[in-house]
Enzyme design. Structure first.
Site, PDB file in Angstrom:
ATOM      1  N   ILE A  13      -6.963 -42.161 -24.223  1.00 55.68           N
ATOM      2  CA  ILE A  13      -6.725 -41.165 -22.893  1.00 55.68           C
ATOM      3  C   ILE A  13      -7.700 -39.996 -22.738  1.00 55.68           C
ATOM      4  CG2 ILE A  13      -4.803 -39.797 -22.186  1.00 55.68           C
ATOM      5  CD1 ILE A  13      -2.414 -41.593 -23.351  1.00 55.68           C
ATOM      6  N   ASP A  59     -12.068 -29.726 -35.985  1.00 53.11           N
ATOM      7  CA  ASP A  59     -10.606 -30.477 -36.413  1.00 53.11           C
ATOM      8  C   ASP A  59      -9.653 -29.672 -36.131  1.00 53.11           C
ATOM      9  OD1 ASP A  59      -8.903 -31.638 -37.932  1.00 53.11           O
ATOM     10  OD2 ASP A  59     -10.177 -31.823 -39.682  1.00 53.11           O
ATOM     11  N   ASN A  86      -5.005 -33.342 -25.515  1.00 53.82           N
ATOM     12  CA  ASN A  86      -4.771 -34.933 -25.787  1.00 53.82           C
ATOM     13  C   ASN A  86      -4.998 -35.070 -27.161  1.00 53.82           C
ATOM     14  OD1 ASN A  86      -5.029 -37.802 -25.317  1.00 53.82           O
ATOM     15  ND2 ASN A  86      -6.964 -37.555 -26.111  1.00 53.82           N
ATOM     16  N   TYR A 148       7.063 -37.748 -35.425  1.00 47.50           N
ATOM     17  CA  TYR A 148       6.275 -37.972 -34.088  1.00 47.50           C
ATOM     18  C   TYR A 148       7.142 -37.816 -32.892  1.00 47.50           C
ATOM     19  CZ  TYR A 148       2.982 -40.228 -30.799  1.00 47.50           C
ATOM     20  OH  TYR A 148       2.262 -40.465 -29.618  1.00 47.50           O
ATOM     21  N   VAL A 181      -0.585 -47.392 -24.576  1.00 42.97           N
ATOM     22  CA  VAL A 181      -1.633 -47.319 -24.071  1.00 42.97           C
ATOM     23  C   VAL A 181      -2.770 -47.922 -24.983  1.00 42.97           C
ATOM     24  CG1 VAL A 181      -3.444 -46.109 -22.876  1.00 42.97           C
ATOM     25  CG2 VAL A 181      -1.291 -45.396 -22.794  1.00 42.97           C
TER      26      VAL A 181
END
Length: 257
Positions: A13, A59, A86, A148, A181
């Protein structure tokens, strides 16, 4: 020309956002961990679209990495007009099967980095009276499914709350909640994808087109596909106890924990 900063820009993405924004004439600040891939991406986008592409190796699971991006977002001489948060990842395994270190790293990237980078960007944008932030979450935010989903739920709630607080300031904030995705996401997490039905997959470029249109319309939440919008409508009316069982079975079959 305006400037967009994209974290996790080298794949999936993030890369789709970079391609689209470069094609639209935006200069870019590309952020990821792999300097070589960043440099290759920057060169390609510059050569193809004639835009300036700045490389920032960072990072976001570390304080140093987050601070480096905060510093760039706070640069008033070279302002960032659009931030796309993102960067993210998934862990393979159920609760208590994933190490605490990995769980905390996920929260660092999905929550702390998003909070700090959004705040750094929004503060500068509010001074100028314009700007936008897209925080990439997931439809997993709407179902009870492990760290998550919980971290992405935080992204949605934080973004929508901040959007209300900044209403009228010229700064737009939006949580983007895609479904599956085709990216490197599952491969990096060591998850197979052969059992995911074809109809559940979304195209990253089409997703970005819808997301940018939703941001322009002033939406604070974007679910960029009619199929997933319908699924989330069902989720809203499903009893939580039943939903927990369904999401647990589905998560073990298809998604990150």
């Amino acid at each position: 020309m305006t400037t967009a900063l994209i974290t996790g820009s080298t794949a999936g993405i993030g890369a789709a956002f970079a391609r689209r924004l470069a094609a639209d004439g935006h200069n870019l600040v590309l952020v990821a961990r792999d300097t070589k891939r960043l440099q290759e991406q920057a060169t390609e986008l510059h050569d193809r679209h004639g835009i300036e592409a700045e490389v920032l190796t960072a990072d976001l699971s570390t304080d140093d990495g987050i601070e480096a991006v905060e510093t760039r977002l706070g640069d008033r001489r070279n302002p960032v007009d659009l931030l796309v948060n993102n960067a993210g990842f998934g862990n393979k395994g159920r609760y208590l099967e994933v190490s605490m270190a990995d769980e905390l790293t996920m929260l660092k990237v999905h929550c702390e980095a998003v909070l700090r980078l959004t705040s750094a960007a929004a503060d500068s944008m509010r001074e100028r009276g314009r700007g936008g932030v897209v925080n990439v979450a997931s439809v997993a935010a709407f179902v009870p499914r492990g760290t998550y989903g919980a971290s992405k739920a935080w992204v949605v709630q934080f973004t929508q709350g901040a959007a209300k607080d900044l209403a009228g300031s010229g700064v737009r904030l939006m949580a983007l909640c895609p479904g599956f995705v085709r990216t490197e996401f599952h491969q990096r997490a060591g998850m197979g994808t052969d059992n995911i039905p074809n109809w559940m997959w979304l195209d990253a470029d089409k997703l970005v087109t819808t997301a940018l249109a939703d941001l322009a319309r002033g939406k604070s939440l974007s679910i960029p596909d009619p199929r997933y919008k319908a699924m989330m409508g069902v989720v809203k009316v499903t009893p939580r106890a039943l939903l927990g069982g369904i999401s647990s079975r589905t998560g073990r079959k298809y998604g990150p924990q």
